[in-house]
Structure formats: C-alpha cells, structure tokens
Design a protein around this motif. Structure first.
Motif: not given
Length: 216
Positions: A80-102
């Motif tokens: 179970l991923g929650i909030c930021l934990g959900m977004q960490a599971l993604l391929t990529y986020s535009e936040e923080s200048g662009g970050v690869d997730g898990l």
C-alpha cells in the motif's frame, strides 16, 4: 496477524498511519515501523507512506538501501502506497526538477495548473487540500464496504497521470479528473490519506490487512 512493515524513511506521518493501522487491526501485534530493507523483505505486507517532496524522498530511499526491497515487495505481496508513497512508485515525477521513481507503476506525477476554477467559477487552490469524493471506475477488494463517491482527505500539489488507464481504480476532481487510486497486481496506492479519512480510511486499512494481494 501477518507482519506489516511501515516504511520509515524520515518523511512520513508515521504515528498517524501506525495508529490507524493498529485501530483497524484491533491491536499493535505484527506492526513494525522500519527502515531496514531486510525487514521489508521479510514482511507479509508493506505500507509506504509519505509527505513532502519526491526529490528528498528518492534521496532517502536510495541512501537507506530501500529501493530494491520496495520494488520487490510491491511486485510480490500486498503493498500500500500512500500520498508521496504513491508518487514514489511511479516511473517519473516532474517535481524537484524531474525525478525518476521506483518504476513499479507506469505513469508520472505533474503539478496542478495555477488559475483553474471550479464549476462555480471559484479559484482552485494549489495544493489541493481537504475533502474530495473518490469515484470508482471498477471494483477492487480494497473498496469492499466503501461506497462509490465516498469522501477522502487529500493534501497534494502533484497528481498522477497513468500511462495505462487500466490501473486507475479511483478518481477525484480538482480542476481536472485525476487518479486518486491505482492498482497493479498486489500493489495498491492512493493519493489521499486514509489515516485522516475517518471511517472510510479505517475500512480501507482493514481491507488491506485482510487482502491476499489478488485482484480479479
């Protein structure tokens, strides 16, 4: 009860999540807050909470050596991923200048646009903070006993765009319709905070604790 690892990487509202899970479970037995990858691997269920920025999140997960254990867990047991934990599971986020997730869930996180208005013409604030209805486009065991359109509590500035619409199991609106919950195999992730969502959130936690990881 099975062993439930609540992952501590210094960015989660761990006390609230722990108390809500203990309430849902009827006691604290089996719950463990941990930053140890081996304990994550040994757990029967894993919860990845989180608040804050994705850049700091990924730095800490890597520093603690948790990334491989989390990827393995999310693909092999109830997770179970929650909030930021959900977004960490993604391929990529535009936040923080662009970050690869898990890279467990195919998709990316993008920021809500400024200047959007609701149906009455009122400006919508970013971050999206407060109660919103979650609508279910499909069935899932974690929705058992939770009505379609139930209110859940959100706090976020970025939202998920799923590459595969088939993984979207919950949707909400804030200027646009966005993925409020996604699922793939034994992995289920929500943008809202169940621990702040009263009876519906506790029911979702109980469903997670009873879930065998299957979804048909």
């Amino acid at each position: 009860m099975s062993r439930v690892a609540i992952v501590d990487y210094g960015m989660g509202n761990l006390r609230s999540v722990y108390r809500a899970l203990a309430h849902a479970a009827g006691g604290e037995s089996g719950l463990e807050v941990t930053a140890d990858p081996d304990q994550v691997r040994a757990a029967d269920r894993v919860v990845l909470p989180g608040v804050g920025a994705i850049g700091d999140c990924m730095i800490e997960l890597n520093r603690l050596g948790l990334t491989a254990a989390l990827i393995e867990a999310a693909r092999s047991r109830p997770f179970l991923g929650i909030c930021l934990g959900m977004q960490a599971l993604l391929t990529y986020s535009e936040e923080s200048g662009g970050v690869d997730g898990l890279g467990v869930l195919p998709g990316r996180a993008v920021r809500f646009p400024d200047g959007e208005r609701d149906g009455r013409g009122r400006p919508l604030k970013v971050p999206h903070m407060g109660w919103s209805r979650v609508h279910r486009p499909c069935r899932h065991p974690l929705w058992d006993g939770i009505e379609d359109g139930t209110w859940f509590y959100f706090v976020h500035s970025y939202y998920v765009i799923a590459d595969d619409p088939g993984i979207i199991v919950g949707q909400a609106d804030h200027g646009c319709r966005f993925a409020a919950a996604v699922a793939d195999g034994p992995c289920f992730a929500v943008q809202f905070h169940p621990e702040k969502s009263q009876d519906a959130g506790l029911r979702l936690y109980r469903n997670f604790l009873d879930w065998d990881g299957s979804w048909t």
